[in-house]
Write an enzyme that holds these catalytic residues in place. Structure first.
Site, PDB file in Angstrom:
ATOM      1  N   LEU A  34      51.002  45.114  57.976  1.00 49.65           N
ATOM      2  CA  LEU A  34      50.336  46.321  57.484  1.00 49.65           C
ATOM      3  C   LEU A  34      51.122  47.570  57.882  1.00 49.65           C
ATOM      4  CD1 LEU A  34      46.750  45.187  58.482  1.00 49.65           C
ATOM      5  CD2 LEU A  34      47.677  45.272  56.174  1.00 49.65           C
ATOM      6  N   LYS A  84      60.481  38.920  69.196  1.00 46.77           N
ATOM      7  CA  LYS A  84      60.246  39.942  70.223  1.00 46.77           C
ATOM      8  C   LYS A  84      60.989  39.668  71.540  1.00 46.77           C
ATOM      9  CE  LYS A  84      55.837  42.111  69.253  1.00 46.77           C
ATOM     10  NZ  LYS A  84      54.494  42.311  69.770  1.00 46.77           N
ATOM     11  N   ASP A 120      53.507  48.344  72.880  1.00 43.74           N
ATOM     12  CA  ASP A 120      52.215  47.645  72.841  1.00 43.74           C
ATOM     13  C   ASP A 120      51.270  48.077  73.965  1.00 43.74           C
ATOM     14  OD1 ASP A 120      52.695  46.187  70.554  1.00 43.74           O
ATOM     15  OD2 ASP A 120      53.505  44.454  71.613  1.00 43.74           O
ATOM     16  N   GLY A 144      43.050  35.135  77.049  1.00 45.66           N
ATOM     17  CA  GLY A 144      44.331  34.830  76.411  1.00 45.66           C
ATOM     18  C   GLY A 144      45.460  35.035  77.402  1.00 45.66           C
ATOM     19  N   TYR A 239      42.194  41.908  64.087  1.00 45.07           N
ATOM     20  CA  TYR A 239      41.602  42.842  63.124  1.00 45.07           C
ATOM     21  C   TYR A 239      41.572  42.210  61.747  1.00 45.07           C
ATOM     22  CZ  TYR A 239      46.551  43.535  62.345  1.00 45.07           C
ATOM     23  OH  TYR A 239      47.868  43.303  62.118  1.00 45.07           O
ATOM     24  N   GLY A 260      40.672  45.657  66.625  1.00 48.70           N
ATOM     25  CA  GLY A 260      42.116  45.461  66.723  1.00 48.70           C
ATOM     26  C   GLY A 260      42.958  46.529  66.031  1.00 48.70           C
TER      27      GLY A 260
END
Ligand code: ATR
Length: 299
Positions: A34, A84, A120, A144, A239, A260
């Site tokens: 997005l 990443k 982040d 998590g 999200y 999110g």
């Protein structure tokens, strides 16, 4: 989209010329991202002659893709799954934040140098700050233990949380994450997965963050929601077009929630600032993101 134009968030076409600055995202897959909608709308609102392009880069092409950023005069890129971590040794320098997390999500091409950053953790803190959530002295439950959880734990430590518990389906991954923050051991610990259904544990949390992918397809995260105290804040990193069950169940109890899109917008806003030296138009980015989520759900 016709050749030589870019569709902006507002839906108006603007010409792409030899002067247009190019940024983008490298990952595999990238079709679902997005960020193009969010960043192109931001460039348009800020009247910047820039365009954001998704580049699908396979693992075995990463080195060549990163080297080509310089050759093509690209100003910078976001980096997403699965690159990443792998991108770190390919860069000329890496910020202390990205080094600490062992992951880069934004590259800035500074002259001939490729500089890696990670927005982040700061993006998550900014999303909590925007929602007026204070963290100092607070107790957080992080669910998590992947790359996203590592960024969140780092953000919570920086924000001086008094206590952070990491709960993960695979306990060894939680232990590994905690081990990576050795200097903070007095504030950081793991708990078993079934602690999520233990009322006294859940009742002690001031903030609960879902850093797993549970909820992406509408699944519920089993947790003693009703045992949380009235001021407990629920933050989800997942999200979608509609609320995740995690957020919906917390809201039904009258708890404050952050979905999110909060972290997504703020990490993107920080990347925008790294590339442009300007403050990002947050409202524009939020609207573009909502519109993109609706379009995606309609597909
Ligand atoms: P990210 O980079 O987004 O953090 P990741 O590194 O793949 O992605 O981590 C995914 C996280 O979601 C992990 O904590 C994973 O738990 P495991 O370590 O046990 O794999 C968690 N996760 C994924 N699916 C899950 C599920 N169905 N139930 C519980 N946890 C799940």
């Amino acid at each position: 989209m016709s050749l030589g134009t870019a569709l902006t968030g507002a839906g108006k076409a603007r010409p792409i010329t030899g002067h247009t600055g190019v940024v983008g995202i490298i990952g595999d897959p990238v079709e679902h991202s997005l960020s193009p909608a969010m960043q192109n709308a931001a460039f348009q609102a800020a009247r910047l002659d820039m365009v954001y392009v998704p580049f699908r880069v396979r693992r075995d092409e990463l080195r060549r893709a990163v080297e080509s950023l310089r050759a093509l005069g690209i100003l910078g890129v976001n980096v997403t799954v699965p690159h990443k971590q792998a991108v770190l040794p390919l860069l000329d320098s890496v910020s202390s934040e990205a080094k600490k997390l062992g992951a880069v999500n934004t590259i800035v091409v500074e002259g001939r140098k490729l500089v890696g950053h990670n927005t982040d953790a700061r993006g998550f803190r900014a999303s909590l700050k925007a929602a007026r959530v204070r963290l100092d002295g607070k107790r957080a439950l992080v669910i998590g233990a992947g790359g996203a959880a590592r960024a969140i734990v780092s953000a919570l430590l920086e924000a001086r949380c008094a206590r952070i518990w990491v709960v993960n389906r695979t306990p060894a991954n939680a232990r590994r994450l905690v081990h990576g923050f050795r200097s903070a051991r007095s504030r950081l610990d793991t708990l078993p997965w079934n602690a999520l259904e233990d009322a006294s544990t859940v009742a002690a949390a001031d903030l609960i963050v879902n850093c797993t992918s549970v909820g992406l397809h509408g699944e519920a995260l089993e947790l003693s929601y009703g045992a949380t105290h009235a001021r407990c804040v629920f933050a989800d990193l997942v999200y979608g077009r509609t609320r995740t069950p995690f957020v919906a169940r917390a809201q039904r109890l009258g708890r404050r929630t952050i979905d999110g899109t909060g972290m997504l917008i703020h990490q993107g806003a920080l990347a925008f600032s790294l590339w442009t030296g300007r403050r990002a138009p947050l409202d524009t980015m939020r609207k573009a993101l909502q519109a993109a989520l609706i379009r995606k759900a309609g597909r």
